[in-house]
Design an enzyme around this catalytic site. Structure first.
Site, PDB file in Angstrom:
ATOM      1  N   HIS A 182     -14.331  -2.809  -4.177  1.00  0.00           N
ATOM      2  CA  HIS A 182     -13.707  -4.062  -4.594  1.00  0.00           C
ATOM      3  C   HIS A 182     -14.581  -4.840  -5.568  1.00  0.00           C
ATOM      4  CE1 HIS A 182     -10.105  -5.224  -1.969  1.00  0.00           C
ATOM      5  NE2 HIS A 182     -10.289  -3.927  -1.794  1.00  0.00           N
TER       6      HIS A 182
ATOM      7  N   GLU B 282      -5.422  -2.385  -7.032  1.00  0.00           N
ATOM      8  CA  GLU B 282      -4.840  -3.707  -6.809  1.00  0.00           C
ATOM      9  C   GLU B 282      -5.215  -4.619  -7.962  1.00  0.00           C
ATOM     10  OE1 GLU B 282      -7.510  -3.012  -4.481  1.00  0.00           O
ATOM     11  OE2 GLU B 282      -6.325  -1.818  -3.078  1.00  0.00           O
TER      12      GLU B 282
ATOM     13  N   SER C  21       1.791   5.363  -0.431  1.00  0.00           N
ATOM     14  CA  SER C  21       2.543   4.361   0.321  1.00  0.00           C
ATOM     15  C   SER C  21       4.042   4.521   0.135  1.00  0.00           C
ATOM     16  CB  SER C  21       2.128   2.950  -0.115  1.00  0.00           C
ATOM     17  OG  SER C  21       2.363   2.768  -1.504  1.00  0.00           O
ATOM     18  N   GLY C  22       4.470   5.522  -0.649  1.00  0.00           N
ATOM     19  CA  GLY C  22       5.886   5.738  -0.898  1.00  0.00           C
ATOM     20  C   GLY C  22       6.137   7.116  -1.464  1.00  0.00           C
TER      21      GLY C  22
ATOM     22  N   SER D 126      -4.013   3.852  -6.850  1.00  0.00           N
ATOM     23  CA  SER D 126      -3.523   3.179  -8.050  1.00  0.00           C
ATOM     24  C   SER D 126      -4.031   1.749  -8.178  1.00  0.00           C
ATOM     25  CB  SER D 126      -1.988   3.186  -8.075  1.00  0.00           C
ATOM     26  OG  SER D 126      -1.457   2.561  -6.928  1.00  0.00           O
TER      27      SER D 126
END
Length: 320
Positions: free
Chosen positions: A37, A106, A172-173, A104
């Site tokens: 991060h 944030e 997540s999808g 991907s």
């Protein structure tokens, strides 16, 4: 199910993070992961050191425990050629204990370079192209690439490990599961969703590891643990479509102003009831995850958590 420990860069400084992973190795955790991060999610977390420097130090301070990024975004702050070089070096420093987790990203972390934040389908296209570049470099190829999103001119890695680090891709999808199934050695996810594991398997990931992550908040006093979890981790209830879009801690504070402690308690096991922690972990086992990395909330509360894990939690989780 293998049980891992999370070096949460958003809640501790670099020296402390290294001390924590040394403690996790001594406590008997099976592997470790680290977040990457530029910002914390909330101001109350208070940290965001450079994960790759911490990884280098951790590789030298530990001898057994595997290391992994959970996850690095190879599309904005870092060019994929640089990610490949960092991954190769970390694999060498760790003696083959490193896995490269990619995602991907944030907006929270990637907006700092001023390149904007495109739609999710564009970010996933960028991720897929980046993974192809990284794989080619880790395989020892000289890469010249002119794609939709990246240009690479005559790139080559000069220090390569005998075995390239396995690559994990966060999903997540459906689209991210498709990319993971096609390109990843393991799946990375933060929710105990069987559909993700199944989609990954159906698209080429059958038999490959699936790594989940679970936030917990250990404290002898459950109410103290719950207040800490609400203060530092209520952002996690927003869901990925929200969490990937907000640009800074102030946005997460505003977006979570109506989240109550009891809402957090439904998602995060708090206190020192081993059975409650095991029950939360069981959801990942039942969804088909083969590995689970725990996040202890609160940077200054890692030593007590590691000691409790060694004595009580890890033996109970082994039975899963």
């Amino acid at each position: 199910m293998r049980i891992g420990y999370t070096m949460m860069t958003e809640q501790a400084g670099p020296r402390e993070l290294v001390d924590h992973v040394v403690g996790a190795e001594r406590a008997g955790f099976d592997f470790s992961v680290i977040s990457d991060h530029y910002f914390p999610w909330l101001d109350s977390q208070g940290h965001a050191p450079y994960a790759w420097s911490v990884l280098g130090a951790a590789a030298q301070a530990t001898t057994r425990i595997p290391l992994m990024t959970y996850v690095t975004c190879p599309t904005f702050r870092y060019h994929p050629t640089v990610v490949a070089q960092k991954a190769a070096t970390t694999q060498l420093l760790s003696g083959g204990r490193f896995r490269l987790g990619l995602g991907s990203g944030e907006n929270l972390n990637e907006h700092v370079i001023g390149a904007g934040w495109p739609a999710a389908h564009v970010r996933l296209d960028m991720l897929e192209e980046a993974v192809e570049i990284i794989r080619a470099l880790l395989a020892g190829h000289t890469v010249n690439h002119h794609g939709a999103h990246y240009d690479v001119e005559n790139a080559r890695l000069w220090d390569l490990p005998d075995d390239p680090p396995p690559i994990g891709i966060a999903a997540s999808g459906p689209r991210s599961c498709e990319i993971a199934g096609r390109h990843a050695d393991l799946l990375v996810a933060v929710e105990p969703e069987r559909d993700l594991v199944t989609a990954f398997a159906d698209r080429g990931g059958s038999g490959k590891p699936c790594v989940g992550q679970l936030a917990v908040c250990h404290d002898p006093d459950r109410e103290t643990a719950l207040r800490r979890a609400h203060d530092q981790f209520r952002w996690s209830l927003g869901g990925w479509k929200v969490n990937s879009e907000l640009p800074g801690p102030a946005g997460f504070a505003q977006a979570t102003r109506t989240v109550r402690p009891e809402d957090v308690a439904e998602a995060v096991p708090c206190g020192d009831d081993v059975e409650a922690f095991v029950e939360a972990a069981k959801a990942y086992a039942e969804a088909g995850f083969t590995e689970l990395a725990l996040v202890q909330i609160g940077g200054e509360h890692q030593e007590s958590f590691l000691d409790w894990s060694r004595r009580s939690l890890l033996p109970a989780l082994r039975e899963l």
